[in-house]
Structure formats: structure tokens, C-alpha cells
Design an enzyme around this catalytic site. Structure first.
Site: not given
Length: 348
Positions: A206-208, A241
């Protein structure tokens, strides 16, 4: 005189895509490539390791632009890239994908009247809330050579009135995947180090921004992963992040093993041996297909519609896959050579 190609990269997917094209430029001959790293991904685990594993020459320039908002980051990159382009006077500026580095490279070159070649041109999610979508559209509309991975991408450009310089070359990521699996077989110990058996686990990422910037949405994604984690063990290499967000909000999905970011060969081998992929990454959706692993995309749309139509991918809002077939649009692993030939023959 050799043609000077100034290649702009800054994020993990771009390092990977640049690898086979850089090798193809060398093999073709007649090119001088100058690699510029914007610094967008500055963590060694997200950057340096890819240059080492994929045998990419060290960047001639590292602009060290990172940890800024979209506007400030893109503006700083524009400023620094312009200085490099004025000094080097390239015949082409070569950009990849849809990041801030992509659009900064495109705009800096266009304003200096240097022709732009865009690898992965024509991709569209048709969601203008995604910063990546804005970057794609802007980059394509100032590019002179639009190197499309699929016929759908060609059609998208035609719908926007772009036909000149458009070429369907196939997907450079397929080139990379074929070689990476062979190299990883004898080098990667990722399965042994985490006690994994082939086809007994899923991979998640997950990063969007659409998932991580909205607390409600982020919690929904974590809950979805927890539900899947009750069905199959999940291994999740963590974007820095995303890890911070989970720690800040006390959200850790059940049945999910969180691990540090991986080098490309380890990630390729982990994906190749998995039973399923759960991701919001555009690149990993496609790589899952290259490894012939079914994927669930944790978004409400995807720019890689071929993977959905061919039954290897589905959006998480859908419950079933379409009938499965192979995708001929992506080529046969020779896209990088075609790009080198086009750069050599297209009029700058």
C-alpha cells in the site's frame, strides 16, 4: 556524433524500467546516456539497491529533491533539471511513468524545446483526483515520442487528439521480469529468511495517496487486508510512509507480516512464488500478471485495464475475475530494443 539521451528517474519503478532500456541503448550503440536521479526516493532501501541489483550505471547527477509537497517538490525538480539540461544539451529527454519526477522532466525539457520521449505513455485511470493521472496527461501532451505499452494506451492518446509520435512498443517491465526471475533463482533467500513455502502466502503493498491520505479509506484497506489475512498469510513489504501511518493510527492488519522494503530481485522472487497479490501499485498489478499470479487491486479503478479484461486482476470492489487468458499487448520481452531503435531513427 552519438545522440545524447538525458534520462530522468526518481522513484523505484523508474529505476527498474530504466534498466533494460539503458542496456538496450548500450547494445544498440550510437548513444550517450546521462542518468539524472531527482532524489524523489532517497532511502537506500528504496533507491540505491536497485542500481546495484539491476546493473544500472550510477547517476551522473543526484538532485536530492525529496520530502516536500507536490508543488514544492515538482518546482524544485524543475529548477534543478533545467540547469542540468542547459549544461548537457541532450538530443532527447527520456522519462518514465507518472511521478513528480516524470512531469518535472517533461516540463523542463518542453520549456527548453528539447524533445521528450515518454515510456508508458497513454495510460489513463480517468480519475483526475490522482496526482499520477495529472502527471501522465501533462507529460503526454508535451512529448514528441510516446512509447505506449498497450493498444489501449494508443487509443487513449488518439481520443485526446494525440497521434503524432505515438508508438506501441510493448511493456519494458516484461523485459525486466523475465531477466529478474532468472537472476533471483540463484541469489534471493527471501523465502527461506521468512520461512515461506511457494504458493502458500500472498504479497501486499500500500502506498498510493488515495489510500494513505484519507484516514477512513486507509482504515478500510487495513480491514480488508485483515479479512484476507484470516484466509492466507500475507507478507507486506512496507513503504516507509505507510509504516508511519500504521504506527500513528494504531492500525496493523491481522494475519499480515510487515517487513522492510525489498530490493528488486527479492521482490520479484517473493511475487513469483506467491499465491496472490493485493496492491494499489500500478506496477505491481502488471508484474503479478508477468509472474502469472492473480491480483486484487486496492483501488476503484486501474490504468492497466488489460489485466482485468484478461482475468488476472480485479478491483477490490468486484468479487470475481473475468475468464483468464494471456495478454499479447505487452509484447514478448523485446520492448527496450524497440525503444532504442526508435530513439535512433526518430527526428529529435
Amino acid at each position: 556524433m552519438p545522440l545524447t539521451i538525458l534520462t530522468v528517474v526518481g522513484a523505484r519503478p523508474q529505476f527498474i524500467k530504466a534498466s533494460p532500456v539503458s542496456h538496450a541503448l548500450i547494445a544498440h550503440g550510437g548513444f550517450r546516456e546521462i542518468l539524472v536521479h531527482t532524489g524523489q526516493h532517497f532511502d537506500a532501501a528504496m533507491s540505491d539497491v536497485f542500481f546495484e541489483e539491476l546493473d544500472i550505471p550510477k547517476p551522473a547527477y543526484n538532485l536530492e529533491v525529496n520530502s516536500l509537497g507536490h508543488g514544492a517538490m515538482t518546482g524544485r525538480m524543475l529548477e534543478k533539471l533545467e540547469e542540468v539540461m542547459i549544461a548537457e544539451k541532450p538530443d532527447w529527454v527520456l522519462i518514465y511513468g507518472d511521478t513528480n519526477s516524470t512531469v518535472a522532466g517533461a516540463l523542463a525539457a518542453a520549456k527548453l524545446h528539447i524533445p521528450v520521449a515518454h515510456v508508458e505513455a497513454g495510460l489513463r485511470s480517468f480519475n483526475r483526483k490522482m496526482p499520477e493521472e495529472i502527471n501522465r496527461v501533462v507529460a503526454d501532451h508535451v512529448s514528441a515520442l510516446l512509447l505506449c505499452p498497450t493498444q489501449t494506451a494508443v487509443d487513449n492518446l488518439k481520443a485526446e487528439g494525440i497521434t503524432k509520435g505515438v508508438q506501441h512498443v510493448g511493456d519494458v517491465m516484461y523485459d525486466v521480469t523475465l531477466s529478474a526471475v532468472e537472476r533471483a533463482k540463484g541469489r534471493s533467500t527471501i523465502l527461506e529468511s521468512h520461512g515461506l513455502m511457494p504458493k502458500s502466502y500472498a504479497v501486499a503493498t500500500i502506498h498510493r495517496a488515495e489510500n494513505t491520505d484519507d484516514p477512513t479509506r486507509f482504515a478500510q484497506v487495513v480491514r480488508w487486508l485483515s479479512e484476507r489475512g484470516r484466509e492466507i498469510p500475507i507478507v507486506m513489504p512496507m513503504h516507509p510512509r505507510t509504516r508511519k501511518l500504521m504506527e500513528k493510527n494504531g492500525l496493523t492488519p491481522e494475519g499480515v507480516t510487515l517487513i522492510d522494503p525489498l530490493g528488486y530481485l527479492d521482490m520479484a522472487w517473493l511475487t513469483h512464488n506467491s499465491a496472490a497479490v493485493f496492491t494499489d501499485s500500478g506496477g505491481l498489478q502488471k508484474e503479478a500478471y508477468f509472474h502469472r499470479v492473480p491480483c486484487v487491486t486496492l483501488r476503484d479503478e486501474t490504468e492497466w485495464v488489460e489485466t482485468v479484461e484478461a482475468g488476472w486482476n480485479r478491483l477490490w470492489i468486484n468479487e470475481s475475475y473475468k475468464p483468464r487468458r494471456n495478454i499479447i499487448d505487452y509484447g514478448s520481452g523485446e520492448s527496450s530494443g524497440r525503444i532504442a531503435s526508435l530513439l535512433a531513427t526518430a527526428a529529435p
